[in-house]
Design an enzyme around this catalytic site. Structure first.
Site, mmCIF file in Angstrom:
data_model
loop_
_atom_site.group_PDB
_atom_site.id
_atom_site.type_symbol
_atom_site.label_atom_id
_atom_site.label_comp_id
_atom_site.label_asym_id
_atom_site.label_seq_id
_atom_site.Cartn_x
_atom_site.Cartn_y
_atom_site.Cartn_z
ATOM 1 N N SER A 129 0.611 -1.215 0.136
ATOM 2 C CA SER A 129 0.020 0.243 0.073
ATOM 3 C C SER A 129 0.881 1.251 0.046
ATOM 4 C CB SER A 129 -0.970 -0.194 1.095
ATOM 5 O OG SER A 129 -2.014 1.180 1.113
ATOM 6 N N HIS A 164 -4.249 -1.787 -4.504
ATOM 7 C CA HIS A 164 -5.468 -2.092 -4.066
ATOM 8 C C HIS A 164 -6.365 -2.175 -5.350
ATOM 9 C CE1 HIS A 164 -4.254 -2.298 -0.064
ATOM 10 N NE2 HIS A 164 -4.013 -0.720 0.067
#
Length: 240
Positions: A129, A164
């Site tokens: 992330s 993501h």
């Protein structure tokens, strides 16, 4: 004779904080330069969240490595000791959280410069992330609330990164629009479950925990239409 170290970055769509099988973390450690690597977790993007640190230590202490944690919100090392510590690591593993805050805190402490030196000396830099976003020239992030473009990063990996890509609503269309409009340069869209290893800025190998997980190269053509190219990923639970 001058020995030139391989400069490597790994983008992770998972790991100890999200997956129970440990496949991506095991794969990552196999690419470290030492058979028993020193692995430093950097949880800056989460504000050095204690639970996140505990999760890392619980996952890596049983592995064949020497885990440690670099805390900057409760920093104890002076500049010289910090440099010695970071440059002695075989792997620097950056956690998720707020990408913009991560970069700001790193620069305040000079960690951005130290990580560049570590990269040049052969330390494997990686993360999930925000910990994937930070290595590129720009990224797709929710650091400011809504999904937006962050034209900032260490620039060790050319182009941009979107984490993501498959799991968060709006990620795919928003990132594609950013690339098509030129707000972000072409880059890498990482689905959850994917690991991608880059050497000297070039993709070396991509792997996946599950058959459906993908890594994409997202570009714009001359007519400003999006090109989303899926890249082959080796299935870890079959061949790793």
């Amino acid at each position: 004779m001058v020995v030139v170290s391989a400069r490597r970055v790994a983008l992770l769509g998972g790991g100890f904080s999200t997956d129970e099988d440990g496949l991506l973390d095991d794969w990552l450690l196999k690419h470290a330069r030492s058979p028993r690597p020193r692995v430093c977790f950097v949880p800056t993007a989460s504000g050095d969240a204690p639970a996140y640190i505990d999760q890392f230590l619980s996952a890596f202490k049983p592995r064949n490595c020497e885990p440690s944690v670099l805390s900057l919100f409760r920093r104890e090392l002076d500049d010289e000791a910090l440099r010695t510590f970071l440059l002695s690591q075989d792997v620097v593993y950056v956690g998720g959280g707020n990408t913009a805050n991560l970069l700001a805190v790193w620069r305040a402490h000079g960690v951005d410069r130290l990580l560049r030196d570590a990269y040049s000396s052969g330390t494997l830099l990686c993360g999930i992330s925000a910990g994937a976003n930070c290595w590129a020239e720009g990224s797709h992030t929710d650091s400011f609330g809504p999904l937006t473009c962050l034209q900032d990063g260490l620039g060790l990996l050319p182009g941009s990164v979107c984490p993501h890509y498959d799991r968060e609503p709006g990620r795919r269309t928003s990132y594609q629009e950013a690339v098509v409009t030129g707000m972000l340069s072409a880059g890498w869209a990482v689905e959850d479950g994917v690991g991608a290893l880059f050497t000297d800025g070039r993709l070396e190998v991509a792997v996946a925990r599950t058959p459906e997980a993908r890594l994409y190269l997202v570009q714009a053509d001359e007519d400003h239409e999006v090109i989303e190219r899926p890249l082959s990923c080796r299935l870890l639970n079959e061949r790793e």
